[in-house]
Design a protein around this motif. Structure first.
Motif, PDB file in Angstrom:
ATOM      1  N   ARG A 146       0.826  -1.217   0.000  1.00 24.69           N
ATOM      2  CA  ARG A 146       0.000   0.000   0.000  1.00 24.69           C
ATOM      3  C   ARG A 146       0.861   1.268   0.000  1.00 24.69           C
ATOM      4  N   LEU A 147       2.187   1.108   0.074  1.00 27.86           N
ATOM      5  CA  LEU A 147       3.117   2.241   0.048  1.00 27.86           C
ATOM      6  C   LEU A 147       3.635   2.450  -1.369  1.00 27.86           C
ATOM      7  N   SER A 148       4.104   3.664  -1.644  1.00 30.98           N
ATOM      8  CA  SER A 148       4.770   3.900  -2.922  1.00 30.98           C
ATOM      9  C   SER A 148       6.037   3.053  -2.976  1.00 30.98           C
ATOM     10  N   ARG A 149       6.534   2.789  -4.172  1.00 33.99           N
ATOM     11  CA  ARG A 149       7.742   1.986  -4.327  1.00 33.99           C
ATOM     12  C   ARG A 149       8.905   2.581  -3.552  1.00 33.99           C
ATOM     13  N   ARG A 152       8.360   2.153   0.207  1.00 37.23           N
ATOM     14  CA  ARG A 152       8.476   0.730   0.534  1.00 37.23           C
ATOM     15  C   ARG A 152       9.949   0.307   0.574  1.00 37.23           C
ATOM     16  N   GLU A 153      10.704   0.653  -0.447  1.00 34.95           N
ATOM     17  CA  GLU A 153      12.122   0.256  -0.504  1.00 34.95           C
ATOM     18  C   GLU A 153      12.913   0.878   0.636  1.00 34.95           C
ATOM     19  N   ARG A 154      12.652   2.130   0.951  1.00 39.53           N
ATOM     20  CA  ARG A 154      13.343   2.804   2.052  1.00 39.53           C
ATOM     21  C   ARG A 154      13.031   2.120   3.389  1.00 39.53           C
ATOM     22  N   LEU A 155      11.767   1.818   3.600  1.00 38.90           N
ATOM     23  CA  LEU A 155      11.348   1.170   4.849  1.00 38.90           C
ATOM     24  C   LEU A 155      11.966  -0.222   4.982  1.00 38.90           C
ATOM     25  N   VAL A 156      11.971  -0.998   3.909  1.00 39.16           N
ATOM     26  CA  VAL A 156      12.533  -2.351   3.948  1.00 39.16           C
ATOM     27  C   VAL A 156      14.033  -2.296   4.230  1.00 39.16           C
ATOM     28  N   ARG A 157      14.755  -1.378   3.578  1.00 36.65           N
ATOM     29  CA  ARG A 157      16.201  -1.236   3.840  1.00 36.65           C
ATOM     30  C   ARG A 157      16.456  -0.902   5.302  1.00 36.65           C
TER      31      ARG A 157
END
Length: 163
Positions: A146-149, A152-157
């Motif tokens: 539900r997040l922008s790409r 999402r990538e920043r949060l996962v990192r």
């Protein structure tokens, strides 16, 4: 009853849709109790059977200890309001990671209780957000989608670095 292990992101089981519950029996009641205990231990305010690797359409919410747990079996959203709300979301499968998600502010949901009785309910604000979040998980949609790409990538990192 037992506290069960929770699947951790990016476990592929978190991307699988759940099957409808057909039997309303002691096994379902025991699963619901295990979910409640697992959610409280996590801690969290909601958990699906999918979070513990059981692909059945069941989730538990406990928005306030005073109100107690709410059990949703085979839930389906009947309607969504036009107004939206932004709220911080996270998951028991990704502890410590949160971000803001925009969802409809109100909804009408149909589900069955643990005895198989059909219930329809209107929910607003945080309650509506939680229902949508958990139904997404039952459909195999982990909240990060539900997040922008970029978000999402920043949060996962950041999450991978912290764990």
């Amino acid at each position: 009853m037992a506290i069960r292990p929770i699947l951790k992101y990016p476990d592929p089981g978190l991307s699988l849709p759940c099957e409808p519950v057909a039997e309303f029996d002691g096994d379902l009641a025991a699963l619901a109790q295990d979910l409640l205990e697992t959610m409280r231990a996590a801690p969290g305010v909601g958990i699906t059977a999918a979070h513990i690797g059981v692909l059945r359409r069941l989730f538990v919410l406990e928005l306030s200890p005073a109100d107690g747990p709410l059990y949703y079996v085979n839930p389906e959203i009947l309607s969504l309001g036009d107004e939206t709300i932004r709220h911080m979301e996270g998951s028991v499968s990704m502890p410590g990671a949160t971000d803001e998600v925009e969802r409809p502010r109100q909804l009408r949901v149909r589900y069955q209780d643990l005895d198989g009785n059909v219930v329809e309910e209107d929910a607003r604000d945080f309650h509506a957000v939680c229902i949508q979040h958990e139904i997404d998980q039952l459909d195999g949609i982990f909240w990060l989608r539900r997040l922008s790409r970029v978000k999402r990538e920043r949060l996962v990192r950041r999450w991978q670095k912290e764990k």
